[in-house]
Scaffold this motif. Structure first.
Motif, PDB file in Angstrom:
ATOM      1  N   LYS A  81       0.855  -1.189   0.000  1.00  0.00           N
ATOM      2  CA  LYS A  81       0.000   0.000   0.000  1.00  0.00           C
ATOM      3  C   LYS A  81       0.889   1.236   0.000  1.00  0.00           C
ATOM      4  CE  LYS A  81      -0.374   0.194   5.012  1.00  0.00           C
ATOM      5  NZ  LYS A  81      -1.225   0.363   6.147  1.00  0.00           N
ATOM      6  N   PRO A  82       0.337   2.373  -0.370  1.00  0.00           N
ATOM      7  CA  PRO A  82       1.156   3.590  -0.375  1.00  0.00           C
ATOM      8  C   PRO A  82       1.641   3.944   1.035  1.00  0.00           C
ATOM      9  CG  PRO A  82      -0.878   3.944  -1.600  1.00  0.00           C
ATOM     10  CD  PRO A  82      -1.003   2.615  -0.892  1.00  0.00           C
ATOM     11  N   HIS A  83       2.858   4.407   1.111  1.00  0.00           N
ATOM     12  CA  HIS A  83       3.425   4.916   2.358  1.00  0.00           C
ATOM     13  C   HIS A  83       2.707   6.226   2.705  1.00  0.00           C
ATOM     14  CE1 HIS A  83       6.432   6.800   4.982  1.00  0.00           C
ATOM     15  NE2 HIS A  83       6.858   5.562   5.225  1.00  0.00           N
ATOM     16  N   PRO A  84       2.544   6.568   3.994  1.00  0.00           N
ATOM     17  CA  PRO A  84       1.901   7.837   4.359  1.00  0.00           C
ATOM     18  C   PRO A  84       2.525   9.055   3.678  1.00  0.00           C
ATOM     19  CG  PRO A  84       2.143   6.458   6.301  1.00  0.00           C
ATOM     20  CD  PRO A  84       2.857   5.749   5.181  1.00  0.00           C
ATOM     21  N   LEU A  85       3.829   9.024   3.436  1.00  0.00           N
ATOM     22  CA  LEU A  85       4.446  10.143   2.720  1.00  0.00           C
ATOM     23  C   LEU A  85       3.958  10.206   1.273  1.00  0.00           C
ATOM     24  CD1 LEU A  85       8.063   9.928   4.129  1.00  0.00           C
ATOM     25  CD2 LEU A  85       6.574  11.952   4.252  1.00  0.00           C
ATOM     26  N   GLN A  86       3.788   9.063   0.642  1.00  0.00           N
ATOM     27  CA  GLN A  86       3.292   9.058  -0.738  1.00  0.00           C
ATOM     28  C   GLN A  86       1.866   9.617  -0.798  1.00  0.00           C
ATOM     29  OE1 GLN A  86       4.244   4.864  -1.153  1.00  0.00           O
ATOM     30  NE2 GLN A  86       5.675   5.355  -2.820  1.00  0.00           N
ATOM     31  N   VAL A  87       1.054   9.281   0.193  1.00  0.00           N
ATOM     32  CA  VAL A  87      -0.313   9.803   0.259  1.00  0.00           C
ATOM     33  C   VAL A  87      -0.281  11.320   0.438  1.00  0.00           C
ATOM     34  CG1 VAL A  87      -2.455   9.789   1.604  1.00  0.00           C
ATOM     35  CG2 VAL A  87      -1.269   7.635   1.120  1.00  0.00           C
ATOM     36  N   ALA A  88       0.534  11.791   1.375  1.00  0.00           N
ATOM     37  CA  ALA A  88       0.637  13.232   1.632  1.00  0.00           C
ATOM     38  C   ALA A  88       1.215  13.970   0.426  1.00  0.00           C
ATOM     39  CB  ALA A  88       1.495  13.484   2.869  1.00  0.00           C
ATOM     40  N   TRP A  89       2.142  13.343  -0.270  1.00  0.00           N
ATOM     41  CA  TRP A  89       2.733  13.948  -1.472  1.00  0.00           C
ATOM     42  C   TRP A  89       1.633  14.249  -2.489  1.00  0.00           C
ATOM     43  CZ3 TRP A  89       7.064  14.090   1.039  1.00  0.00           C
ATOM     44  CH2 TRP A  89       8.246  14.494   0.436  1.00  0.00           C
ATOM     45  N   ILE A  90       0.732  13.299  -2.674  1.00  0.00           N
ATOM     46  CA  ILE A  90      -0.363  13.477  -3.633  1.00  0.00           C
ATOM     47  C   ILE A  90      -1.320  14.550  -3.131  1.00  0.00           C
ATOM     48  CG2 ILE A  90      -2.377  12.348  -4.670  1.00  0.00           C
ATOM     49  CD1 ILE A  90      -0.582   9.756  -4.664  1.00  0.00           C
ATOM     50  N   GLU A  91      -1.666  14.496  -1.855  1.00  0.00           N
ATOM     51  CA  GLU A  91      -2.605  15.472  -1.286  1.00  0.00           C
ATOM     52  C   GLU A  91      -2.068  16.903  -1.386  1.00  0.00           C
ATOM     53  OE1 GLU A  91      -4.652  12.499   2.003  1.00  0.00           O
ATOM     54  OE2 GLU A  91      -3.031  13.832   2.630  1.00  0.00           O
ATOM     55  N   GLU A  92      -0.773  17.067  -1.234  1.00  0.00           N
ATOM     56  CA  GLU A  92      -0.166  18.395  -1.315  1.00  0.00           C
ATOM     57  C   GLU A  92       0.239  18.761  -2.742  1.00  0.00           C
ATOM     58  OE1 GLU A  92      -0.015  20.772   0.872  1.00  0.00           O
ATOM     59  OE2 GLU A  92      -0.795  19.575   2.547  1.00  0.00           O
ATOM     60  N   GLN A  93      -0.055  17.902  -3.684  1.00  0.00           N
ATOM     61  CA  GLN A  93       0.256  18.110  -5.094  1.00  0.00           C
ATOM     62  C   GLN A  93       1.737  18.405  -5.323  1.00  0.00           C
ATOM     63  OE1 GLN A  93      -2.519  20.936  -6.725  1.00  0.00           O
ATOM     64  NE2 GLN A  93      -4.281  19.758  -6.045  1.00  0.00           N
ATOM     65  N   VAL A  94       2.577  17.621  -4.651  1.00  0.00           N
ATOM     66  CA  VAL A  94       4.024  17.798  -4.801  1.00  0.00           C
ATOM     67  C   VAL A  94       4.488  17.392  -6.196  1.00  0.00           C
ATOM     68  CG1 VAL A  94       6.304  17.159  -3.938  1.00  0.00           C
ATOM     69  CG2 VAL A  94       4.419  17.494  -2.322  1.00  0.00           C
ATOM     70  N   PRO A  95       4.117  16.202  -6.695  1.00  0.00           N
ATOM     71  CA  PRO A  95       4.698  15.773  -7.969  1.00  0.00           C
ATOM     72  C   PRO A  95       4.286  16.671  -9.133  1.00  0.00           C
ATOM     73  CG  PRO A  95       3.627  13.936  -6.858  1.00  0.00           C
ATOM     74  CD  PRO A  95       3.232  15.182  -6.132  1.00  0.00           C
ATOM     75  N   GLN A  96       5.262  17.096  -9.868  1.00  0.00           N
ATOM     76  CA  GLN A  96       5.002  17.783 -11.125  1.00  0.00           C
ATOM     77  C   GLN A  96       5.699  16.974 -12.205  1.00  0.00           C
ATOM     78  OE1 GLN A  96       5.300  22.057 -11.045  1.00  0.00           O
ATOM     79  NE2 GLN A  96       4.307  22.132  -9.060  1.00  0.00           N
ATOM     80  N   CYS A  97       6.959  17.218 -12.450  1.00  0.00           N
ATOM     81  CA  CYS A  97       7.635  16.336 -13.411  1.00  0.00           C
ATOM     82  C   CYS A  97       7.873  14.977 -12.766  1.00  0.00           C
ATOM     83  CB  CYS A  97       8.932  16.955 -13.923  1.00  0.00           C
ATOM     84  SG  CYS A  97      10.396  16.692 -12.910  1.00  0.00           S
ATOM     85  N   GLY A  98       8.043  14.962 -11.428  1.00  0.00           N
ATOM     86  CA  GLY A  98       8.144  13.725 -10.677  1.00  0.00           C
ATOM     87  C   GLY A  98       9.523  13.111 -10.586  1.00  0.00           C
ATOM     88  N   TYR A  99      10.486  13.642 -11.292  1.00  0.00           N
ATOM     89  CA  TYR A  99      11.787  12.988 -11.361  1.00  0.00           C
ATOM     90  C   TYR A  99      12.469  12.864 -10.002  1.00  0.00           C
ATOM     91  CZ  TYR A  99      15.803  11.056 -13.638  1.00  0.00           C
ATOM     92  OH  TYR A  99      16.774  10.190 -14.030  1.00  0.00           O
ATOM     93  N   CYS A 100      12.401  13.884  -9.193  1.00  0.00           N
ATOM     94  CA  CYS A 100      13.108  13.877  -7.902  1.00  0.00           C
ATOM     95  C   CYS A 100      12.292  13.253  -6.778  1.00  0.00           C
ATOM     96  CB  CYS A 100      13.486  15.305  -7.507  1.00  0.00           C
ATOM     97  SG  CYS A 100      12.058  16.349  -7.085  1.00  0.00           S
ATOM     98  N   GLN A 101      11.059  12.925  -7.035  1.00  0.00           N
ATOM     99  CA  GLN A 101      10.139  12.566  -5.957  1.00  0.00           C
ATOM    100  C   GLN A 101      10.514  11.316  -5.187  1.00  0.00           C
ATOM    101  OE1 GLN A 101       7.876  14.938  -5.045  1.00  0.00           O
ATOM    102  NE2 GLN A 101       9.061  15.939  -6.636  1.00  0.00           N
ATOM    103  N   SER A 102      10.966  10.266  -5.852  1.00  0.00           N
ATOM    104  CA  SER A 102      11.298   9.057  -5.096  1.00  0.00           C
ATOM    105  C   SER A 102      12.452   9.326  -4.140  1.00  0.00           C
ATOM    106  CB  SER A 102      11.607   7.881  -6.025  1.00  0.00           C
ATOM    107  OG  SER A 102      12.733   8.158  -6.840  1.00  0.00           O
ATOM    108  N   GLY A 103      13.441  10.077  -4.577  1.00  0.00           N
ATOM    109  CA  GLY A 103      14.551  10.418  -3.695  1.00  0.00           C
ATOM    110  C   GLY A 103      14.107  11.284  -2.532  1.00  0.00           C
ATOM    111  N   GLN A 104      13.219  12.233  -2.810  1.00  0.00           N
ATOM    112  CA  GLN A 104      12.738  13.102  -1.738  1.00  0.00           C
ATOM    113  C   GLN A 104      11.910  12.317  -0.721  1.00  0.00           C
ATOM    114  OE1 GLN A 104      12.027  17.080  -1.828  1.00  0.00           O
ATOM    115  NE2 GLN A 104      12.365  17.397  -4.017  1.00  0.00           N
ATOM    116  N   ILE A 105      11.068  11.429  -1.196  1.00  0.00           N
ATOM    117  CA  ILE A 105      10.263  10.615  -0.285  1.00  0.00           C
ATOM    118  C   ILE A 105      11.149   9.719   0.564  1.00  0.00           C
ATOM    119  CG2 ILE A 105       8.591   8.703  -0.202  1.00  0.00           C
ATOM    120  CD1 ILE A 105       7.161  10.126  -2.587  1.00  0.00           C
ATOM    121  N   MET A 106      12.163   9.114  -0.039  1.00  0.00           N
ATOM    122  CA  MET A 106      13.076   8.263   0.725  1.00  0.00           C
ATOM    123  C   MET A 106      13.816   9.076   1.778  1.00  0.00           C
ATOM    124  SD  MET A 106      12.544   5.228  -0.274  1.00  0.00           S
ATOM    125  CE  MET A 106      13.912   4.347   0.468  1.00  0.00           C
ATOM    126  N   SER A 107      14.199  10.286   1.433  1.00  0.00           N
ATOM    127  CA  SER A 107      14.899  11.149   2.384  1.00  0.00           C
ATOM    128  C   SER A 107      13.974  11.555   3.529  1.00  0.00           C
ATOM    129  CB  SER A 107      15.429  12.387   1.664  1.00  0.00           C
ATOM    130  OG  SER A 107      16.310  13.112   2.476  1.00  0.00           O
TER     131      SER A 107
END
Length: 152
Positions: A81-107
């Motif tokens: 299932k999605p990690h709580p950070l992944q859910v919050a990322w979507i709710e806050e509309q963080v992803p745009q191009c999305g390239y850096c997102q996996s690294g940011q979520i892991m951090s």
């Protein structure tokens, strides 16, 4: 060099030269392409993974240094299932191009594992290791704060 790795809870064997960077083993040998290549110099954060629970820029780590250590990639962050950070990322509309997102979520996940209730300053400082060409830094901070507020 044949080496056994523990990645996302599974043990795998790869046969690569000892100086090959972890990033390329993940992407090319194991097809775990959620970890991105950004700069190759450990300055953008796109390649962030967890090594024994600590964030690490995988473009900087020779495969010879990870033998016997636990590696977690974005694919292994949350089972089924999605990690709580992944859910919050979507709710806050963080992803745009999305390239850096996996690294940011892991951090962010490494930060919250170590410091469950960081201050805004601690969040900003920790996340400053990442470059987002879309400039979604305020949304990143809000997404992390959202997870903290929920106690997830």
């Amino acid at each position: 060099m044949a080496i056994s790795l523990k990645i996302n809870g599974r043990t795998v064997r790869v046969d690569v030269p000892s100086d090959v960077r972890l990033l390329w083993v993940l992407r090319e040998e194991l097809k775990l392409t959620g970890t991105k290549f950004g700069c190759g110099a450990g300055m953008c954060g796109a390649c962030t993974v967890h090594l024994d629970g600590e964030r690490m820029f995988s473009c900087q780590v020779p495969i010879s240094e990870v033998k016997g250590r636990a590696i977690t990639t974005i694919e292994g962050l949350s089972a089924g299932k999605p990690h709580p950070l992944q859910v919050a990322w979507i709710e806050e509309q963080v992803p745009q191009c999305g390239y850096c997102q996996s690294g940011q979520i892991m951090s962010a996940a490494a930060l919250l594992a170590k410091t469950p209730k960081p201050s805004r300053g601690e969040i900003v400082d920790h996340m400053s290791a990442h470059i987002c060409r879309c400039g979604t830094y305020p949304q990143v901070v809000r997404a992390i704060e959202r997870v903290i507020e929920r106690g997830a």
